[in-house]
Scaffold this active site. Structure first.
Site, PDB file in Angstrom:
ATOM      1  N   GLY A   8      18.456  14.896 -39.101  1.00 43.30           N
ATOM      2  CA  GLY A   8      18.289  15.912 -38.289  1.00 43.30           C
ATOM      3  C   GLY A   8      17.249  16.219 -37.311  1.00 43.30           C
ATOM      4  O   GLY A   8      16.394  17.276 -36.876  1.00 43.30           O
ATOM      5  N   GLN A  12      15.946  21.873 -33.800  1.00 47.89           N
ATOM      6  CA  GLN A  12      14.898  22.576 -33.339  1.00 47.89           C
ATOM      7  C   GLN A  12      13.639  22.327 -34.111  1.00 47.89           C
ATOM      8  O   GLN A  12      12.675  21.968 -33.555  1.00 47.89           O
ATOM      9  CB  GLN A  12      15.193  24.212 -33.472  1.00 47.89           C
ATOM     10  CG  GLN A  12      14.102  25.069 -33.255  1.00 47.89           C
ATOM     11  CD  GLN A  12      13.984  26.327 -33.935  1.00 47.89           C
ATOM     12  OE1 GLN A  12      14.530  26.565 -35.008  1.00 47.89           O
ATOM     13  NE2 GLN A  12      13.125  27.318 -33.081  1.00 47.89           N
ATOM     14  N   ILE A  35      22.666  11.874 -35.595  1.00 43.14           N
ATOM     15  CA  ILE A  35      24.150  11.514 -35.636  1.00 43.14           C
ATOM     16  C   ILE A  35      24.751  11.269 -34.372  1.00 43.14           C
ATOM     17  O   ILE A  35      24.101  11.566 -33.373  1.00 43.14           O
ATOM     18  CB  ILE A  35      25.010  12.952 -36.281  1.00 43.14           C
ATOM     19  CG1 ILE A  35      24.702  14.077 -35.598  1.00 43.14           C
ATOM     20  CG2 ILE A  35      24.694  13.164 -37.834  1.00 43.14           C
ATOM     21  CD1 ILE A  35      25.494  15.299 -35.721  1.00 43.14           C
ATOM     22  N   TYR A 143      25.874  30.882 -45.370  1.00 41.32           N
ATOM     23  CA  TYR A 143      24.449  30.106 -44.943  1.00 41.32           C
ATOM     24  C   TYR A 143      23.643  30.570 -46.173  1.00 41.32           C
ATOM     25  O   TYR A 143      22.866  29.673 -46.695  1.00 41.32           O
ATOM     26  CB  TYR A 143      23.729  30.802 -43.875  1.00 41.32           C
ATOM     27  CG  TYR A 143      22.675  30.214 -43.426  1.00 41.32           C
ATOM     28  CD1 TYR A 143      22.449  28.892 -43.128  1.00 41.32           C
ATOM     29  CD2 TYR A 143      21.397  30.908 -43.462  1.00 41.32           C
ATOM     30  CE1 TYR A 143      21.099  28.194 -42.701  1.00 41.32           C
ATOM     31  CE2 TYR A 143      20.127  30.552 -43.182  1.00 41.32           C
ATOM     32  CZ  TYR A 143      19.906  29.163 -42.910  1.00 41.32           C
ATOM     33  OH  TYR A 143      18.756  28.822 -42.244  1.00 41.32           O
ATOM     34  N   LYS A 147      22.178  27.915 -49.132  1.00 43.33           N
ATOM     35  CA  LYS A 147      20.491  27.620 -49.409  1.00 43.33           C
ATOM     36  C   LYS A 147      20.194  27.988 -50.678  1.00 43.33           C
ATOM     37  O   LYS A 147      19.363  27.545 -51.330  1.00 43.33           O
ATOM     38  CB  LYS A 147      20.007  28.942 -48.385  1.00 43.33           C
ATOM     39  CG  LYS A 147      19.979  28.381 -46.784  1.00 43.33           C
ATOM     40  CD  LYS A 147      19.278  27.104 -46.790  1.00 43.33           C
ATOM     41  CE  LYS A 147      19.214  26.531 -45.555  1.00 43.33           C
ATOM     42  NZ  LYS A 147      18.958  24.946 -45.369  1.00 43.33           N
ATOM     43  N   ILE A 173      12.105  30.621 -37.061  1.00 43.04           N
ATOM     44  CA  ILE A 173      11.184  29.837 -36.381  1.00 43.04           C
ATOM     45  C   ILE A 173      11.214  29.921 -35.011  1.00 43.04           C
ATOM     46  O   ILE A 173      12.353  29.779 -34.364  1.00 43.04           O
ATOM     47  CB  ILE A 173      11.188  28.290 -36.716  1.00 43.04           C
ATOM     48  CG1 ILE A 173      11.450  28.216 -38.192  1.00 43.04           C
ATOM     49  CG2 ILE A 173      10.299  27.457 -36.432  1.00 43.04           C
ATOM     50  CD1 ILE A 173      10.250  28.413 -39.040  1.00 43.04           C
TER      51      ILE A 173
HETATM   52  C1  AKB Z   1      18.687  31.796 -39.076  1.00 39.52           C
HETATM   53  O1  AKB Z   1      18.621  32.849 -38.395  1.00 39.52           O
HETATM   54  O2  AKB Z   1      19.861  31.221 -39.258  1.00 39.52           O
HETATM   55  C2  AKB Z   1      17.614  30.920 -39.299  1.00 39.52           C
HETATM   56  C3  AKB Z   1      16.984  31.176 -40.573  1.00 39.52           C
HETATM   57  C4  AKB Z   1      16.178  32.453 -40.787  1.00 39.52           C
HETATM   58  O3  AKB Z   1      17.174  30.463 -41.620  1.00 39.52           O
HETATM   59  N1  AKB Z   1      16.732  30.855 -38.227  1.00 39.52           N
END
Ligand code: AKB
Length: 318
Positions: A8, A12, A35, A143, A147, A173
């Site tokens: 990756g 970013q 990729i 997400y 995680k 970030i």
């Molecule tokens: C998002 O906003 O999805 C990411 C994170 C905080 O993991 N920047």
């Protein structure tokens, strides 16, 4: 000397992490994994080797590891929170099936692995202020589900197979190099671009929505320092809370306005982003990272804002 693969590398974090790792370990020792269709360009391409490394294709990772005698993998392949909500199957395929492939290759080839988690691994039932290191993790987003699974699977490979897995829970970030895409915290990057372009900023989350954020140099330092840390000091592994600043839209707006008094912000709430942000912590407690591997960020909102505006000014003038 380490031989590092960044999976990756054009994203970013990856684009800046690869360059920083090359400064520290030597250009030839850090391979930019990409990729097809997202080949490295510019500094990333010019400063060192690159190779196809697609997490959904185990063979490509294995070939990259063999060819470059890799002993450390930074696995940054993931869909961010908002995109993951609209493409949950793809988020799982990249985040978890992909991680499985990376961990299997790491197990066979004795590689250390860094796969970041996120503030998104927490949910509504988590204590929101100064969220502890070890606490409830019941996220309501895909997400977040990926995680939490990343953390568990990475710990499993460490305890079961001895793979040296380590990770941090990244906050939003903020950087001036490669823009993020599809995250809930992206507004905190977009706002600086709007300020430098002289545009009014339309903020997608409400005043009073606090989230942890971090400037890229601190985020890179966190990842590299943790991978360098003395393993005998690590009580935790996957993944450490890290923190440097927490603010709401009004506070970042005020910090920019101090330098650019003409800057204007209005609100137009995006319900998807707002719901995700509301489910995340306001701030994390990073005591364990400070104790176990001397984590210590350098930037706060004010110093980051000065640097972001200066760097973007130069970048956008070109
Ligand atoms: C998002 O906003 O999805 C990411 C994170 C905080 O993991 N920047």
């Amino acid at each position: 000397m380490k031989n590092i693969l960044v999976i990756g590398s054009t994203g970013q974090i990856g684009s800046e992490l690869t360059v920083e790792l090359r400064k520290r370990y030597g250009n030839e020792h850090v391979v930019a994994g990409y990729i097809p269709g997202a080949e490295p360009t510019g500094e990333l391409k010019e400063t060192g080797p690159s190779v196809i490394a697609d997490v959904t294709d185990r063979q490509s990772i294995e070939l990259a590891v063999r060819k470059h005698k890799i002993d450390t993998i930074y696995n940054l392949a993931a869909l961010l929170s908002v995109v993951a909500e609209s493409r949950p199957a793809m988020a799982w395929k990249i985040g978890i099936d992909g991680l499985w492939n990376v961990l299997e290759v790491a197990r066979e080839h004795h590689c250390a692995v860094f796969t970041p988690s996120s503030i998104g691994s927490f949910g509504l039932s988590t204590p929101h202020v100064k969220t502890p290191q070890d606490t409830v993790q019941r996220p309501s987003t895909m997400y977040g589900v990926t995680k939490v699974t990343t953390e568990l699977l990475s710990d499993y490979y460490h305890t079961k197979y001895g793979v040296d897995t380590r990770a941090v829970r990244f906050p939003g970030i903020i950087s001036n190099v490669t823009p993020p895409g599809g995250g809930t915290t992206d507004y905190a990057v977009d706002i600086y671009y709007a300020a430098v372009k002289g545009e009014q900023f339309v903020c997608p989350v409400k005043a009073g929505t606090y989230m942890d954020m971090m400037y890229m140099p601190d985020a890179l330092n966190a990842a590299i320092s943790l991978m360098e840390a003395d393993p005998t000091r690590l009580i935790h592994r996957n993944a450490f809370n890290i923190a440097s600043m927490s603010f709401d839209p009004e506070e970042i707006y005020a910090a920019i306005k101090k330098i650019r008094p003409e800057f204007e912000m209005v609100y137009q709430i995006d319900p998807v982003k707002q719901a995700i942000a509301d489910s995340w912590p306001d701030s994390l407690d990073d005591t364990c990272a400070r104790l176990e591997w001397d984590w210590c960020p350098k930037y706060d909102l004010e110093t980051m804002t000065v640097d972001m505006l200066e760097k973007l000014e130069l970048k956008l003038k070109k």
